[in-house]
Design a protein around this motif. Structure first.
Motif, mmCIF file in Angstrom:
data_model
loop_
_atom_site.group_PDB
_atom_site.id
_atom_site.type_symbol
_atom_site.label_atom_id
_atom_site.label_comp_id
_atom_site.label_asym_id
_atom_site.label_seq_id
_atom_site.Cartn_x
_atom_site.Cartn_y
_atom_site.Cartn_z
ATOM 1 N N GLY A 1 -9.395 -17.329 7.309
ATOM 2 C CA GLY A 1 -9.336 -16.675 6.005
ATOM 3 C C GLY A 1 -8.126 -15.772 5.862
ATOM 4 O O GLY A 1 -7.459 -15.770 4.822
ATOM 5 N N SER A 2 -7.827 -15.020 6.914
ATOM 6 C CA SER A 2 -6.677 -14.109 6.835
ATOM 7 C C SER A 2 -5.347 -14.860 6.819
ATOM 8 O O SER A 2 -4.362 -14.364 6.277
ATOM 9 C CB SER A 2 -6.705 -13.111 7.992
ATOM 10 N N MET A 3 -5.331 -16.063 7.400
ATOM 11 C CA MET A 3 -4.100 -16.860 7.363
ATOM 12 C C MET A 3 -3.910 -17.548 6.012
ATOM 13 O O MET A 3 -2.786 -17.785 5.585
ATOM 14 C CB MET A 3 -4.108 -17.897 8.488
ATOM 15 N N ASP B 1 -4.296 -10.109 1.037
ATOM 16 C CA ASP B 1 -4.690 -9.117 0.042
ATOM 17 C C ASP B 1 -4.347 -7.733 0.580
ATOM 18 O O ASP B 1 -5.010 -7.241 1.496
ATOM 19 C CB ASP B 1 -6.197 -9.222 -0.236
ATOM 20 N N PRO B 2 -3.310 -7.111 0.044
ATOM 21 C CA PRO B 2 -2.961 -5.764 0.512
ATOM 22 C C PRO B 2 -4.132 -4.800 0.297
ATOM 23 O O PRO B 2 -4.901 -4.925 -0.649
ATOM 24 C CB PRO B 2 -1.775 -5.366 -0.358
ATOM 25 N N ARG B 3 -4.236 -3.854 1.170
ATOM 26 C CA ARG B 3 -5.312 -2.862 1.092
ATOM 27 C C ARG B 3 -5.177 -2.046 -0.192
ATOM 28 O O ARG B 3 -4.071 -1.854 -0.713
ATOM 29 C CB ARG B 3 -5.258 -1.933 2.289
ATOM 30 N N PRO B 4 -6.299 -1.532 -0.714
ATOM 31 C CA PRO B 4 -6.249 -0.749 -1.958
ATOM 32 C C PRO B 4 -5.309 0.457 -1.891
ATOM 33 O O PRO B 4 -4.586 0.745 -2.841
ATOM 34 C CB PRO B 4 -7.691 -0.297 -2.166
ATOM 35 N N PHE B 5 -5.303 1.149 -0.759
ATOM 36 C CA PHE B 5 -4.447 2.325 -0.646
ATOM 37 C C PHE B 5 -2.968 1.966 -0.605
ATOM 38 O O PHE B 5 -2.116 2.784 -0.922
ATOM 39 C CB PHE B 5 -4.846 3.207 0.549
ATOM 40 N N PRO C 1 -4.657 7.793 -0.946
ATOM 41 C CA PRO C 1 -4.988 7.676 0.482
ATOM 42 C C PRO C 1 -6.430 7.197 0.692
ATOM 43 O O PRO C 1 -7.320 7.518 -0.097
ATOM 44 C CB PRO C 1 -4.810 9.100 1.003
ATOM 45 N N PRO C 2 -6.661 6.436 1.755
ATOM 46 C CA PRO C 2 -8.027 5.999 2.060
ATOM 47 C C PRO C 2 -8.842 7.166 2.620
ATOM 48 O O PRO C 2 -8.284 8.151 3.106
ATOM 49 C CB PRO C 2 -7.821 4.924 3.124
ATOM 50 N N MET C 3 -10.161 7.039 2.561
ATOM 51 C CA MET C 3 -11.030 8.078 3.109
ATOM 52 C C MET C 3 -11.074 8.046 4.630
ATOM 53 O O MET C 3 -11.439 9.025 5.263
ATOM 54 C CB MET C 3 -12.450 7.927 2.562
ATOM 55 N N ILE C 4 -10.745 6.910 5.215
ATOM 56 C CA ILE C 4 -10.693 6.784 6.668
ATOM 57 C C ILE C 4 -9.336 6.219 7.056
ATOM 58 O O ILE C 4 -8.729 5.459 6.310
ATOM 59 C CB ILE C 4 -11.824 5.879 7.213
ATOM 60 N N ALA C 5 -8.850 6.612 8.215
ATOM 61 C CA ALA C 5 -7.545 6.139 8.675
ATOM 62 C C ALA C 5 -7.610 4.629 8.914
ATOM 63 O O ALA C 5 -8.567 4.123 9.511
ATOM 64 C CB ALA C 5 -7.162 6.852 9.960
ATOM 65 N N HIS C 6 -6.615 3.937 8.399
ATOM 66 C CA HIS C 6 -6.610 2.487 8.541
ATOM 67 C C HIS C 6 -5.182 1.984 8.447
ATOM 68 O O HIS C 6 -4.393 2.488 7.645
ATOM 69 C CB HIS C 6 -7.466 1.850 7.432
ATOM 70 N N PRO C 7 -4.820 0.964 9.241
ATOM 71 C CA PRO C 7 -3.466 0.402 9.116
ATOM 72 C C PRO C 7 -3.306 -0.341 7.791
ATOM 73 O O PRO C 7 -4.279 -0.814 7.209
ATOM 74 C CB PRO C 7 -3.358 -0.552 10.305
ATOM 75 N N ALA C 8 -2.095 -0.447 7.339
ATOM 76 C CA ALA C 8 -1.798 -1.097 6.059
ATOM 77 C C ALA C 8 -1.575 -2.599 6.251
ATOM 78 O O ALA C 8 -0.569 -3.145 5.815
ATOM 79 C CB ALA C 8 -0.579 -0.447 5.427
ATOM 80 N N ASP C 9 -2.545 -3.273 6.898
ATOM 81 C CA ASP C 9 -2.430 -4.703 7.135
ATOM 82 C C ASP C 9 -3.198 -5.496 6.074
ATOM 83 O O ASP C 9 -3.635 -4.934 5.076
ATOM 84 C CB ASP C 9 -2.933 -5.045 8.545
ATOM 85 N N ASN C 10 -3.337 -6.787 6.290
ATOM 86 C CA ASN C 10 -4.057 -7.649 5.364
ATOM 87 C C ASN C 10 -5.536 -7.239 5.330
ATOM 88 O O ASN C 10 -6.179 -7.119 6.361
ATOM 89 C CB ASN C 10 -3.924 -9.111 5.815
ATOM 90 N N GLY C 11 -6.077 -7.054 4.144
ATOM 91 C CA GLY C 11 -7.466 -6.637 4.012
ATOM 92 C C GLY C 11 -8.446 -7.780 3.877
ATOM 93 O O GLY C 11 -9.655 -7.548 3.841
ATOM 94 N N VAL D 1 -10.498 1.012 1.627
ATOM 95 C CA VAL D 1 -9.829 0.218 2.653
ATOM 96 C C VAL D 1 -9.977 -1.293 2.391
ATOM 97 O O VAL D 1 -9.363 -2.096 3.085
ATOM 98 C CB VAL D 1 -10.319 0.573 4.082
ATOM 99 N N HIS D 2 -10.814 -1.659 1.393
ATOM 100 C CA HIS D 2 -10.980 -3.060 1.011
ATOM 101 C C HIS D 2 -11.202 -3.176 -0.483
ATOM 102 O O HIS D 2 -11.687 -2.247 -1.126
ATOM 103 C CB HIS D 2 -12.196 -3.692 1.715
ATOM 104 N N HIS D 3 -10.860 -4.347 -1.013
ATOM 105 C CA HIS D 3 -11.212 -4.707 -2.381
ATOM 106 C C HIS D 3 -12.540 -5.469 -2.342
ATOM 107 O O HIS D 3 -12.953 -5.958 -1.284
ATOM 108 C CB HIS D 3 -10.137 -5.608 -3.004
#
Length: 180
Positions: free
Chosen positions: A53-55, A59-63, A69-79, A122-124
């Protein structure tokens, strides 16, 4: 409310795993074996689905998109898809096969984990929806495969459990009969 969202988004999956452990501990020998086989197969299947699915979809993360900013720390990778939602659904879906009420409660928790991941930015919604769907499909695959494997006559666990239920002994040996 923000604290509850952060707690559910971060630790909700652990509640679901604890519920699955409870179901496993309360199960009989054959069901425990089937649950383990189903769980292993389902985890492999959900891993394959997540990777595929990720390949196929990005979908870029909402933040990343909206700059808040997100409520929790998260990398800006594919969501896509949500790993947390997929794992929560695969565990809940697997338990659902053996313990309906507990499985439904865990499935509600899985949806809450998914919703909290969206609320934490951190997700849509499509990310968590796909994660839930991938998890349920993988759980179904695990349950089907475990049924095929454990119900086969060559599977030693089934033979011991069947002997135990027929003659009532723990080791499968029948008690000697005496004549009066």
């Amino acid at each position: 409310m923000q604290t509850l969202i952060v707690l559910m988004a971060t630790y909700g999956l652990f509640l679901i795993v604890a519920g699955a452990a409870f179901a496993w501990l309360r199960a009989g020998w054959t069901d425990r074996t089937r649950m383990v086989v189903a769980g292993v197969v389902a985890l492999v299947a959900v891993g394959v689905l997540i990777k595929a699915g990720s390949m196929l979809w990005t979908d870029p993360r909402p933040f990343v998109v909206d700059g808040r900013p997100p409520m929790i720390a998260h990398p800006a990778d594919n969501g896509f898809p949500s790993d947390h939602s997929a794992m929560a659904a695969v565990v809940a879906g697997t338990v659902l096969w053996w313990r309906r009420r507990l499985g439904l409660a865990l499935l509600v928790l899985a949806v809450l984990v998914a919703a909290s991941r969206v609320a934490a930015r951190v997700h849509h919604v499509p990310d968590v929806t796909a994660g839930l769907a991938f998890g349920l499909v993988a759980a179904a695959v695990g349950v089907i495969v475990s049924g095929l494997l454990v119900s086969r006559s060559w599977w030693p666990v089934r033979d011991r459990a069947a002997k135990r239920s027929v003659d009532g002994s723990a080791d499968g040996s029948a008690a000697p009969q005496t004549s009066a």
